[in-house]
Design a protein around this motif. Sequence first.
Motif: not given
Length: 456
Positions: A395-405, A433-438, A442-453
């Motif tokens: 009990r008491g767990f929630f999903p990672i919070a997605p962003l919307c535009a 790679v990210w979790r969407d609202e539903q 999802r994943a896309v390769r449109d970045a350069k290298g590695t960076s934190p989110g």
Amino acid sequence: MVLHASRRLLSASTPVHIAITAVMLGAAGCSGGPGAPAAEAAPGWSDSTVNAVSRPVSASGFAAVTGLRPDGQLETAVYDLAAGKRRWSRPSTMAGRLPGMGVQPPAVFGPARAPVVASVEPRKVGRWRAMLVARDARTGAQRWTRPVDSTFGPVRCGIHVCMSEFTARPGARFVALDSATGRPLWRMPGIAEVEWSDERRVVVFRMAQHPVLESRDLRTGRTLWSFPVERAVGPGVDLSGGWAFTSLGETLVGYLGPYQRRRGRPLSAFGFFGLRMSDGRPVWTRQRLLRVYPSAGPAVSLMARQVDTRGMYGDFAQLDPRTGRTIARVPAAKAPRTAWWLAFPSDLSTLGFLSQGRPGTAVDLRRGTDIAARGLRTWSFCTVNPAELRIRGHRGFFPIAPLCAYDLGTGGKVANPGPPPGWYTGAVDGWRVWRDEQGALRAVRDAKGTSPGMYG
């Protein structure tokens, strides 16, 4: 720490005594943000058959996430990033994970030629509640196991894997395990979390009444340097307020959040600081600044809000993560009097105040001037009232919070906005790679290298 979705996602308009007693949200610049012409042509994929509830992790061409099945059981799902194909999945569980930490993700580690995924699986053997199982990332074949009493979950450290175990008992300890065999390389007493690592070193956050950051030799566990975080933010840290650490080259940027056990009592110590990675010496400190959400990882862009000694909110401030200096300030009077959420564009150039279903307002962080909100696309949380996950036995767990535009001028969500910004997703070898609202992955390769989110 990696900060997860709590029972409520709070904006900085919430009174301090409410905001800081809720569990903090779960801490990047990369190219190819939403709306960029190359983003539509970039390779990508999605899987709507998984209900991703943890933050996704990626390494060596693979991504892994903890999903929730319709029957209430958790699962580890592993994907080939380039092919966009789910390679395998196995049941997983939590054994001793605290709800405020969110659902634990798997760990992806090992040498690039032989990547491994480890997760806690529901196997009860004798007195053991579960089993840490390492599997071949490509096939899911079992490599090795380690019995688990209670743990916060496995985390990659260099090419190896680390975790705190016996976390629900007085004899809690932190172990570094060999990636190939699972045998302990070294141990240390107490509970700790990996905040950064490379092939030779690991920086851990030792959670105690007086918490400490330590750099250790990854092979032997020898302490290279140690830094009590209260030296940076002041005495009286309470880890219930949350924490986040990310690296910026040779600087480790840290944040400790405030906590108030009783209304009217003083807040625990909080603020930001930067440490030199080579020897652990402080580069800068900024006390009594509260991290705002959503926001980039502290090493990418520091957005904060001042809090006075009475626990009342003040001005917004943007800091240079290399020096800790204030580079932009927005007066508190700029915030609307009605309810709002913070919102930011992909390039983090604007501080937006989102009023759902109504026109919002915005301030240019570079010039400090008001700008027209009409047609301005910004990103914020899809909801501030997520539904509790129905996980069997937890009990008491929630999903990672997605962003919307959102269109800041109308307060409405934007249809088909494309991928969320890099400061939210981060990137690993160009893949985001990210979790969407539903709940789809999802994943896309449109970045350069590695960076934190935002989540580390």
